[in-house]
Design a protein around this motif. Structure first.
Motif, PDB file in Angstrom:
ATOM      1  N   PRO A 103      33.470 -22.103 -50.341  1.00 31.48           N
ATOM      2  CA  PRO A 103      33.722 -22.894 -51.555  1.00 31.48           C
ATOM      3  C   PRO A 103      33.326 -22.153 -52.831  1.00 31.48           C
ATOM      4  O   PRO A 103      33.918 -22.385 -53.887  1.00 31.48           O
ATOM      5  N   PHE A 104      32.358 -21.241 -52.748  1.00 32.19           N
ATOM      6  CA  PHE A 104      31.978 -20.466 -53.926  1.00 32.19           C
ATOM      7  C   PHE A 104      33.144 -19.595 -54.381  1.00 32.19           C
ATOM      8  O   PHE A 104      33.524 -19.599 -55.558  1.00 32.19           O
ATOM      9  N   TRP A 105      33.744 -18.842 -53.459  1.00 31.31           N
ATOM     10  CA  TRP A 105      34.852 -17.961 -53.831  1.00 31.31           C
ATOM     11  C   TRP A 105      36.108 -18.760 -54.186  1.00 31.31           C
ATOM     12  O   TRP A 105      36.902 -18.351 -55.042  1.00 31.31           O
ATOM     13  N   THR A 106      36.279 -19.901 -53.555  1.00 32.21           N
ATOM     14  CA  THR A 106      37.401 -20.766 -53.917  1.00 32.21           C
ATOM     15  C   THR A 106      37.236 -21.281 -55.345  1.00 32.21           C
ATOM     16  O   THR A 106      38.204 -21.327 -56.113  1.00 32.21           O
ATOM     17  N   ALA A 107      36.023 -21.641 -55.717  1.00 33.97           N
ATOM     18  CA  ALA A 107      35.756 -22.091 -57.086  1.00 33.97           C
ATOM     19  C   ALA A 107      36.000 -20.960 -58.085  1.00 33.97           C
ATOM     20  O   ALA A 107      36.539 -21.199 -59.175  1.00 33.97           O
ATOM     21  N   ILE A 108      35.648 -19.737 -57.721  1.00 31.24           N
ATOM     22  CA  ILE A 108      35.892 -18.581 -58.601  1.00 31.24           C
ATOM     23  C   ILE A 108      37.401 -18.401 -58.807  1.00 31.24           C
ATOM     24  O   ILE A 108      37.869 -18.135 -59.931  1.00 31.24           O
ATOM     25  N   ILE A 109      38.176 -18.565 -57.756  1.00 31.97           N
ATOM     26  CA  ILE A 109      39.642 -18.450 -57.876  1.00 31.97           C
ATOM     27  C   ILE A 109      40.181 -19.548 -58.793  1.00 31.97           C
ATOM     28  O   ILE A 109      41.038 -19.285 -59.640  1.00 31.97           O
ATOM     29  N   TYR A 110      39.660 -20.757 -58.658  1.00 30.64           N
ATOM     30  CA  TYR A 110      40.102 -21.841 -59.541  1.00 30.64           C
ATOM     31  C   TYR A 110      39.719 -21.571 -60.992  1.00 30.64           C
ATOM     32  O   TYR A 110      40.457 -21.922 -61.911  1.00 30.64           O
ATOM     33  N   ILE A 111      38.580 -20.948 -61.223  1.00 34.22           N
ATOM     34  CA  ILE A 111      38.191 -20.568 -62.587  1.00 34.22           C
ATOM     35  C   ILE A 111      39.204 -19.562 -63.140  1.00 34.22           C
ATOM     36  O   ILE A 111      39.589 -19.621 -64.309  1.00 34.22           O
ATOM     37  N   GLY A 112      39.668 -18.638 -62.283  1.00 32.95           N
ATOM     38  CA  GLY A 112      40.712 -17.697 -62.702  1.00 32.95           C
ATOM     39  C   GLY A 112      41.994 -18.431 -63.084  1.00 32.95           C
ATOM     40  O   GLY A 112      42.657 -18.070 -64.064  1.00 32.95           O
ATOM     41  N   LEU A 113      42.345 -19.462 -62.330  1.00 34.51           N
ATOM     42  CA  LEU A 113      43.533 -20.250 -62.657  1.00 34.51           C
ATOM     43  C   LEU A 113      43.343 -21.045 -63.952  1.00 34.51           C
ATOM     44  O   LEU A 113      44.307 -21.252 -64.705  1.00 34.51           O
ATOM     45  N   VAL A 114      42.117 -21.460 -64.233  1.00 36.61           N
ATOM     46  CA  VAL A 114      41.833 -22.122 -65.511  1.00 36.61           C
ATOM     47  C   VAL A 114      42.088 -21.148 -66.662  1.00 36.61           C
ATOM     48  O   VAL A 114      42.685 -21.513 -67.680  1.00 36.61           O
ATOM     49  N   VAL A 115      41.666 -19.893 -66.493  1.00 41.06           N
ATOM     50  CA  VAL A 115      41.892 -18.875 -67.529  1.00 41.06           C
ATOM     51  C   VAL A 115      43.387 -18.632 -67.717  1.00 41.06           C
ATOM     52  O   VAL A 115      43.881 -18.566 -68.850  1.00 41.06           O
ATOM     53  N   VAL A 116      44.125 -18.514 -66.626  1.00 40.83           N
ATOM     54  CA  VAL A 116      45.581 -18.322 -66.718  1.00 40.83           C
ATOM     55  C   VAL A 116      46.220 -19.531 -67.414  1.00 40.83           C
ATOM     56  O   VAL A 116      47.125 -19.378 -68.243  1.00 40.83           O
TER      57      VAL A 116
END
Length: 123
Positions: free
Chosen positions: A54-67
């Motif tokens: 879930p930590f790395w999944t949350a990091i990926i979602y943060i990347g999608l927030v930036v996009v």
């Protein structure tokens, strides 16, 4: 053409990604702190190992927030109607000029007389 503009898509993606990121960080916190509320893993070491996902999944979602923020920022400029030239109609009144019931229409789509008989009522 897109069904939705870039800022519209970016805004939708921003909210969905932000909610998912928050949920993943909460799930990470519960697993990392060895919470007994979640029945994942058999031991504390298992839960800490499982907390990486879930930590790395949350990091990926943060990347999608930036996009999403980039989409919202870059797509919100002046509307580009390059496909509409001066000869085409642009206002709502002009766009509705082709409607059947519009009396100012120069094209005829058929008789304006009401239908008095029907094939179903032939006696």
């Amino acid at each position: 053409t897109m069904a939705c503009s870039l800022p519209c898509c970016g805004t939708f993606c921003f909210f969905v990604s932000a909610i998912c990121a928050i949920m993943q960080f909460v799930f990470y916190g519960l697993l990392h702190n060895n919470s007994e509320r979640i029945d994942v893993g058999e031991s504390e070491s298992d839960r800490k190992d499982y907390a990486k996902t879930p930590f790395w999944t949350a990091i990926i979602y943060i990347g999608l927030v930036v996009v999403s923020l980039i989409c919202m920022a870059t797509g919100g400029g002046k509307r580009n109607d390059a496909y509409i030239n001066d000869n085409e109609m642009a206002s709502d009144d002009e766009e509705s000029a082709h409607l059947i019931n519009n009396r100012n229409n120069s094209k005829s789509y058929g008789s304006d007389k009401p239908v008095t008989s029907s094939p179903l009522n032939d006696d």
